[in-house]
Structures are given as structure tokens and as C-alpha cells.
Design an enzyme around this catalytic site. Structure first.
Site, short mmCIF file in Angstrom:
data_model
loop_
_atom_site.label_atom_id
_atom_site.label_comp_id
_atom_site.label_asym_id
_atom_site.label_seq_id
_atom_site.Cartn_x
_atom_site.Cartn_y
_atom_site.Cartn_z
N GLN A 240 6.43 0.35 -3.84
CA GLN A 240 5.44 0.40 -2.76
C GLN A 240 4.28 1.30 -3.12
O GLN A 240 3.74 2.00 -2.27
CB GLN A 240 6.08 0.81 -1.44
N CYS B 197 11.19 -0.69 16.86
CA CYS B 197 12.43 -1.38 17.23
C CYS B 197 12.22 -2.88 17.07
O CYS B 197 11.44 -3.48 17.80
CB CYS B 197 12.75 -1.03 18.69
N ALA C 275 -0.80 -0.65 -4.94
CA ALA C 275 -1.33 -1.52 -5.99
C ALA C 275 -2.32 -2.54 -5.45
O ALA C 275 -3.05 -3.15 -6.23
CB ALA C 275 -0.17 -2.23 -6.69
N TYR D 216 -4.10 3.22 -7.15
CA TYR D 216 -3.12 3.21 -8.24
C TYR D 216 -3.63 4.06 -9.40
O TYR D 216 -4.65 3.75 -10.01
CB TYR D 216 -2.87 1.78 -8.70
#
EC number: 4.2.1.49
Length: 554
Positions: free
Chosen positions: A262, A409, A265, A272
Site C-alpha cells: 500500500q 462498520c 504508487a 513513491y
């Protein structure tokens, strides 16, 4: 145009005293400010909330004008926000949205990072990510349940449903990736998360999403081995660069039990760090030589993805977690970059077929007790879902609130509107100290078109059809959401996604109850519709069960 102001410390008001003319305008004001709370945003002094350069407002002048306008906005007026800048107030009606937001949208031929960055430099655009520019980011909790659900399903599919003594290797501890360590531990696995920015590791330690951190690979692996032997999961942050460490780990014979990524990118320039570069080099080059950064980052991503492919070939279950790194590697010549799947088709799509997704709410009172009471109400109204109850218990125990107390939730069609109406009744009775806002991620059942993420590998080939998020935004506007947003490029970058968001206020009034009933039914129902149209039998069955009127589909 001022984008950096180190003197600003933004925190939302709490309690019941209004700073705007009603709760319908106080709510977006508080949530905008909450996005920039120092415990929430990654770089609040630059208006950056998460995800590379995902901002809450275009610049500080625009932020100030948004705040000023929300404070004077009437309940029959609607504020229009164009890429983080307030551009108009128009007479509408009390059931219309108080704010309509469009962020980062470009005509498809021009929907590239190069063109967007040019507009961004000129002060004509802002990257809104998903919940940054739509003012409903709640910190890393916002993604933690979805990440938890993904890891649980990975464990079910690949490890017999038991992740005890197993470990996940990943990278990226930003606003989204920062959820991974806690989600892995909740799912029963240890986690080794590589991160190149010390500030991100420190934030995850401070907020309880990470247990330990080190700069030494051998120490990190020793901690993981010790935890696995004891079957007592631990999360470890490792300072370093994934494009350097993953190939070295593979060559050394290290084999995790699960692998994903994660890093940011999706944005090669701002998200990055190229292999071999220092943070100072990167910061300077981003300003002076952005194309040099772009080329170096993309080359590093190719190395990163090749290492992931090597791990996969060695038998390690490997999944793309939606940052478009496979696409970047493909464009750099890694022809089989898409050999490992995206997380949505691999693990999440059956939930989307039933309209189940990242439902969330925040307590405008600022009192954590309001969230405890709503947690109890969810259990009361959905009594026969032990998995959901387990999640709520873990969340209450392990998740530290960032900014305004909030809860994520995953619930779907048939439950969202019941919860919204119950929360509204709790506000009306005084059981909750102040209204709550109810929203969701743009990553949801019917609100996104993203061929390399949420709509990857649709069974009818409709991956790139973006009519669906446009219809979702229009439907939520017509249904009476308090604010509605339509964005481009979130999660996977320019040219690769369009997506819509909505937030609605439960202020205890009868008018709010009517809006809640419409919005919180129609929003997930549009997701069931989208998947039924694509041919998914689960979605068709759900549509029939709930009596949806889908004339061209059923």
C-alpha cells in the site's frame, strides 16, 4: 496561492454550540476541520490529508473562504466547491445538499498526471483523493475494517481460516496503508510493514496502529519469528525502501505467508520514493526535476512488482491492494504485472453484490461515549451477526480515535437506513449529546469505476464504465444527502478512476429522518443495481429480496 502555513493548527469545534447557522452547515464545517486535525492529516500545514497530495482544500485562501461561507450559509442554499475552491452559493431548498463538491475531474483525453500537475502548479486544480477533498476522512480507522475483512478472507482462502503463527509482508504506512498493521493483528497475523518516511512510522506508533519499529531487517524478522512461535501477533514497522528490501528479502530466502503493498504508487512523483534516493533528494527533485522523479519512481516500482511476482511464483499468496502499482510496472515493461489479482475481485466483490461496504459515522459532540452508544445500537439492531459484533468489540478495544470520535462498520442494503434512523432517534431523545454525520468511503458498492481496483475483472467486461458513480452522485443529490462529492483519480491516480461520495447528518429532526431513509436505502441499492446489471447472481438475488425496481435488469 498559499499552500504551506506552519502557523495553522486546525481542530473542529465540539459540543452543542453552533458556529454556523444550523447542524446541516455545522457538520460539513466540523468535518472539513477534522480532516485537517493534527492527529488525522498527514501534512495539515499543507492541507494534505492522505494519499500523496490528497487535500481538503485547494489552498489556505480557499480554506478560509469555505469556512466563512459555511458559517453564513442558509438552509435553503447550496455551496459549490470546485477542486477545493468555493465558487458559488445558490438558492435551492431545505432537502437539497448544503454542499456539492467536484474534485480533480478532467476530460478523459487530458486525464493524465502530467496535465493535472500543470493545472495544480497554476492553482487551477486540487487532488481530492477519495475522502480528503470530500471531508469524511476519519484517520486510519476509515480503512481498517476493509483491510481486516480482506486479511481474514485471505486467511480463509489460503491458510484454512487460521492466521495464528502467520505473517504478512507489506509496505506503506500512509493514511490508507497505516491501517494494515493493526488490521493484520486483528485478523490474527503478524505484520512487517516497510515505510520510507520516519514521520509515518512515528504516527502509527503514536496512534496505536503499530507495535514496534526498527531500521534493521534482521531485528524486524527476529521479532516476527518470535511472535509467530508464540502465536501472539505483533506489528513491526521497518524503515526502508520496499523496492530495495523486497528483492533482498526474496534473494535471502525470506518467505512471508501473505504479501501485499500500500505504498502511494498511484502518484509516482509525490507518492513513491525511488530506490537509492534520500528523502531530502526526493523533496528537492520533486520541485526542480519532477520528470526525473517520475522516471526513477516508475523504474523502482517495476523492481518492486517483479519482487512481488517472484514471491508469488514461490508460493506466497500475493494481492494488489489498489494503489495501481501493477499498472505502473506494466508500463515499465513488466509484462506479467497483473499475474497477481486485485483485492476486490479476489476477496471483496461478494460483499459489494449485497451493497455491503464501508459505512461510517462520526460524533460531532466530540464525546467517545456517543460512539460507544452507537456501537451498542448496531449490535441491538443486527443481533445475528457475530462477525460484526466481534469487529465492534475489537474496534472498541484497539482503535484509538483520531480527531472526532468515529466508527467504521461494513453493513449493506437493508441495514444502513435502519442504523441511520436509530441514530437520528438517539439524537432526538438526547441519548447522544449532539448530531452524528453518516458517510462512507468512495470505495463502495455502487460509487466507483476503477478498472484496476474496485471494478477490476467485472464479469460482463464493464470495468471502465463510469456512468455508475455519476448516477450514484445524482441519486444521492436527489435523495437529500447533506453533501455529495464527485472525484477523479482517487486511489489509483489520474485517468484510472471516477468515484462519488455522500455524507448525511442525523440531527434528530423528522426532516432528517426522511432524508436518512431515502439516502441510506438508495445509496447501497445503487451498488446492488450496478452488480446485478453486470450479471452477478448474488446481486440479483439481493435485489429481488429487497424488492428493487430494476426494469432493464431483472
Amino acid at each position: 496561492m498559499t499552500r504551506l502555513d506552519n502557523t495553522r493548527v486546525i481542530r473542529p469545534a465540539t459540543g452543542t454550540e453552533l458556529t454556523a447557522k444550523s447542524w446541516l452547515t455545522e457538520a460539513p464545517l466540523r468535518m472539513l476541520m477534522n480532516n485537517l486535525h493534527p492527529d488525522v492529516a498527514e501534512r495539515p500545514e499543507e492541507l494534505v490529508v492522505y494519499g500523496g497530495i490528497g487535500r481538503a482544500a485547494r489552498d489556505w485562501e480557499s480554506y478560509d473562504k469555505i469556512v466563512e461561507t459555511l458559517r453564513r450559509l442558509e438552509d435553503d442554499e447550496t455551496l459549490l466547491v470546485q477542486s477545493g475552491k468555493p465558487v458559488g452559493v445558490f438558492k435551492t431548498h431545505p432537502d437539497a445538499p448544503r454542499v456539492l463538491i467536484a474534485n480533480s475531474n478532467l476530460v478523459p483525453r487530458w486525464a493524465t498526471w502530467e496535465h493535472f500537475n500543470e493545472l495544480d502548479r497554476k492553482g487551477l486544480a486540487m487532488y481530492g483523493q477519495m475522502t480528503a477533498g470530500s471531508w469524511i476522512y476519519i484517520g486510519a480507522q476509515g480503512i481498517v475494517q476493509g483491510t481486516y475483512e480482506t486479511f481474514v478472507e485471505m486467511g480463509r482462502q489460503h491458510h484454512g481460516g487460521d492466521l495464528a503463527g502467520k505473517w504478512l509482508l507489506t509496505a506503506g504506512l500512509g493514511g490508507m496503508g497505516g491501517a494494515q498493521p493493526l488490521a493484520a493483528v486483528m485478523a490474527g497475523a503478524s505484520c512487517l510493514a516497510i515505510e520510507c518516511q520516519p514521520s509515518r512510522i512515528e504516527m502509527r506508533l503514536r496512534t496505536g496502529y503499530l507495535d514496534k519499529a526498527t531500521e534493521r531487517l534482521d531485528e524486524a524478522l527476529a521479532w516476527i519469528a518470535e511472535a509467530n512461535a508464540a502465536k501472539a501477533p505483533v506489528s513491526v514497522g521497518l524503515l526502508g525502501n520496499a523496492a530495495e528490501l523486497l528483492p533482498a528479502m526474496f534473494a535471502a530466502g525470506v518467505r512471508p505467508d501473505l504479501l501485499t503493498d500500500q505504498t502511494s504508487a498511484h502518484d509516482p512523483i509525490n507518492g513513491y520514493l525511488p530506490a537509492g534516493w534520500t528523502l531530502d533528494q526526493w523533496a528537492t527533485a520533486k520541485e526542480r526535476e519532477p520528470e526525473t522523479v517520475n522516471r526513477a519512481a516508475r523504474a523502482s516500482m517495476a523492481v518492486h512488482v517483479q519482487a512481488m511476482l517472484d514471491f508469488q511464483a514461490a508460493g506466497v499468496p500475493t494481492v494488489d491492494y489498489g494503489n495501481n502499482i501493477r499498472q505502473m510496472a506494466l508500463e515499465e515493461g513488466v509484462k506479467n504485472a497483473f499475474d497477481f489479482p486485485g483485492f476486490v475481485p479476489a476477496y471483496i466483490r461478494p460483499l459489494f453484490c449485497r451493497g455491503i461496504g464501508p459505512f461510517r459515522w462520526a460524533a460531532l459532540s466530540g464525546d467517545p461515549e456517543d460512539i460507544a452508544k452507537t456501537d451498542a445500537k448496531v449490535k441491538e439492531l443486527i443481533p445475528d451477526n457475530p462477525h460484526l459484533h466481534h469487529w465492534l468489540d475489537m474496534a472498541a478495544e484497539k482503535i484509538k480515535f483520531q480527531g472526532l470520535p468515529a466508527r467504521i462498520c461494513w453493513v449493506g442494503l437493508g441495514d444502513r437506513h435502519r442504523l441511520g434512523l436509530a441514530f437520528n432517534a438517539m439524537v432526538a431523545s438526547g441519548e447522544l449529546k449532539a448530531p452524528v454525520v453518516i458517510g462512507r468511503d468512495h470505495l463502495d458498492s455502487g460509487s466507483v469505476a476503477s478498472p484496476n481496483r474496485e471494478t477490476e475483472a467485472m464479469m460482463d467486461g464493464s470495468d471502465a464504465v463510469s456512468d455508475w458513480p455519476l448516477l450514484n452522485a445524482l441519486l444521492n443529490t436527489a435523495s437529500g444527502a447533506t453533501w455529495v462529492s464527485l472525484h477523479h483519480g482517487g486511489g489509483v491516480g489520474m485517468g484510472f478512476s471516477q468515484h462519488a461520495g455522500m455524507v448525511i447528518v442525523a440531527d434528530g429532526t423528522e426532516a432528517a429522518a426522511k432524508r436518512l431513509a431515502r439516502v441510506l436505502w438508495n445509496d447501497p441499492a445503487s451498488g446492488v443495481m450496478r452488480h446485478a446489471d453486470a450479471g452477478y447472481e448474488i446481486a440479483k438475488a439481493c435485489a429481488r429480496e429487497h424488492g428493487l425496481d430494476l426494469p432493464g435488469i431483472l
